[in-house]
Design a protein around this motif. Structure first.
Motif, short mmCIF file in Angstrom:
data_model
loop_
_atom_site.label_atom_id
_atom_site.label_comp_id
_atom_site.label_asym_id
_atom_site.label_seq_id
_atom_site.Cartn_x
_atom_site.Cartn_y
_atom_site.Cartn_z
N ARG A 3 -15.23 56.51 31.89
CA ARG A 3 -15.10 57.77 31.17
C ARG A 3 -14.55 58.87 32.04
NH1 ARG A 3 -20.91 58.58 28.64
NH2 ARG A 3 -21.43 57.74 30.70
N PHE A 4 -14.64 58.69 33.37
CA PHE A 4 -14.11 59.71 34.28
C PHE A 4 -12.60 59.88 34.12
CE2 PHE A 4 -14.10 55.66 36.57
CZ PHE A 4 -12.79 55.60 37.05
N LEU A 5 -11.92 58.88 33.57
CA LEU A 5 -10.46 58.98 33.39
C LEU A 5 -10.09 60.09 32.40
CD1 LEU A 5 -9.49 55.20 33.24
CD2 LEU A 5 -9.06 56.79 35.12
N LEU A 6 -11.08 60.54 31.61
CA LEU A 6 -10.82 61.59 30.62
C LEU A 6 -11.15 62.97 31.13
CD1 LEU A 6 -12.20 59.78 27.42
CD2 LEU A 6 -9.83 59.88 28.26
N GLY A 12 -4.84 65.23 35.36
CA GLY A 12 -3.77 65.66 36.27
C GLY A 12 -3.22 64.49 37.08
N ILE A 13 -4.14 63.64 37.57
CA ILE A 13 -3.70 62.48 38.36
C ILE A 13 -2.87 61.53 37.49
CG2 ILE A 13 -4.48 60.44 39.60
CD1 ILE A 13 -6.91 62.04 40.53
N ASN A 14 -3.35 61.28 36.26
CA ASN A 14 -2.64 60.37 35.37
C ASN A 14 -1.26 60.91 34.99
OD1 ASN A 14 -4.86 58.66 35.38
ND2 ASN A 14 -5.76 59.57 33.54
N LEU A 15 -1.20 62.21 34.76
CA LEU A 15 0.09 62.81 34.41
C LEU A 15 1.08 62.67 35.58
CD1 LEU A 15 1.82 64.46 32.45
CD2 LEU A 15 0.86 66.54 33.46
N PHE A 16 0.58 62.89 36.79
CA PHE A 16 1.45 62.73 37.96
C PHE A 16 1.98 61.30 38.06
CE2 PHE A 16 1.77 61.29 42.39
CZ PHE A 16 2.80 62.11 42.84
N PHE A 233 -0.11 51.63 43.34
CA PHE A 233 -1.18 51.07 44.17
C PHE A 233 -2.27 52.10 44.44
CE2 PHE A 233 -2.76 50.92 48.58
CZ PHE A 233 -3.52 49.75 48.51
N MET A 234 -1.88 53.33 44.78
CA MET A 234 -2.87 54.37 45.06
C MET A 234 -3.67 54.73 43.81
SD MET A 234 -2.92 54.94 48.22
CE MET A 234 -4.02 56.35 48.14
N TRP A 235 -3.01 54.70 42.64
CA TRP A 235 -3.74 55.00 41.40
C TRP A 235 -4.83 53.97 41.17
CZ3 TRP A 235 -4.52 52.61 36.66
CH2 TRP A 235 -5.05 53.41 35.65
N PHE A 236 -4.49 52.68 41.28
CA PHE A 236 -5.49 51.63 41.10
C PHE A 236 -6.60 51.74 42.13
CE2 PHE A 236 -2.28 49.24 38.60
CZ PHE A 236 -3.07 48.95 37.50
N ALA A 243 -14.70 54.19 40.03
CA ALA A 243 -15.55 53.34 39.21
C ALA A 243 -16.74 52.83 40.02
CB ALA A 243 -14.74 52.16 38.67
N GLU A 244 -16.52 52.48 41.26
CA GLU A 244 -17.62 52.03 42.11
C GLU A 244 -18.63 53.15 42.34
OE1 GLU A 244 -15.68 50.62 45.59
OE2 GLU A 244 -15.20 48.64 44.74
N ALA A 245 -18.12 54.37 42.53
CA ALA A 245 -19.02 55.51 42.73
C ALA A 245 -19.84 55.77 41.47
CB ALA A 245 -18.21 56.75 43.11
#
Length: 258
Positions: A3-6, A12-16, A233-236, A243-245
């Motif tokens: 859910r953090f992806l939202l 901002g990260i996803n848009l970049f 690669f950096m995004w993944f 997700a681990e956190a």
């Protein structure tokens, strides 16, 4: 867990990422296209007849200089005026300089004519004088240079009477008349010329061969695709770490940073 992806930060990260990857792919494809164009130009140049073997034509009919007209024999009539020496030029692995004279034509403009090459350095070698009176010259047409022979732009800083590169831009402040944005090199010594002048062979038109710039385009192609892969690669990696956190927080193994 994801859910953090939202969250606004990840928006901002996803848009970049969404913008960066297509941009890198586009730039890589563009550089690859530039390399393919140079390869095609090189292949076409090899298939064309030798430009120097074609019949000579009046100078004005061959201008402006293109990959098609570069190296073609051009004819011009006029009288020689100012002379310049172009140092730092090699011929047969020997260092020397060009002897360049400006041919004042009937149009009022002057045509730079490389009458030949001499070994040594300007000032240490006797330079034969240009023919007097009205002369008609036939030489291989060349485009104006952008840099000197060693790749350094030398518009100034040389002693009087010397020139770093052969171009109208270099001569415009040195002579009180207009100069053609082209030059010719005489394929044979002038009749009755003495002093050891050696003809300077015509060079291939810029952009028509597989030079260093062509392979730079190929290198840039690889770099842009590597950048695209690195962004992905950096995004993944960031997603996995986040997700681990989040999982550790849910299991009570770590405190919520928020």
């Amino acid at each position: 867990m994801y859910r953090f992806l939202l969250t606004p930060r990840w928006w901002g990260i996803n848009l970049f990422v969404v913008l960066a990857i297509p941009f890198c792919v586009f730039m890589g494809t563009w550089q690859l296209g530039r390399f393919e164009d140079r390869v095609q130009s090189h292949e076409e140049a090899e298939k064309r007849p030798d430009p120097a073997a074609r019949a000579a034509e009046p100078l004005d009919e061959l201008l402006p200089v293109t990959t098609e007209t570069s190296g073609r024999p051009a004819v011009a009539t006029g009288t020689y005026s100012d002379q310049f020496l172009v140092p730092g030029r090699e011929l047969d692995n020997r260092s020397g300089f060009y002897v360049l004279d400006l041919l004042r034509t009937d149009s009022g403009k002057a045509l730079p004519v490389v009458r030949g090459w001499l070994p040594g350095t300007p000032g240490g070698t006797k330079v034969p004088a240009a023919p007097a009176g009205t002369v008609t010259v036939t030489g291989d047409l060349q485009a104006s240079e952008n840099t000197s022979s060693d790749g350094v732009d030398l518009r100034g800083g040389l002693p009087e009477g010397q020139l770093g590169m052969i171009s109208a831009a270099s001569l415009v402040n040195l002579v009180p008349y207009d100069v053609y944005d082209a030059w010719i090199t005489l394929p044979e010594p002038e009749a009755g010329a003495t002093g050891g002048l050696r003809p300077v062979p015509a060079t291939a038109a810029q952009g028509s061969g597989l030079d260093l710039k062509a392979f730079q385009n190929l290198g840039y192609t690889g770099e842009w695709f590597v950048f695209a892969g690195f962004v992905l690669f950096m995004w993944f990696r960031l997603v996995r770490r986040e997700a681990e956190a989040a999982r550790d927080v849910e299991l009570g193994l770590a405190a919520d940073a928020d």
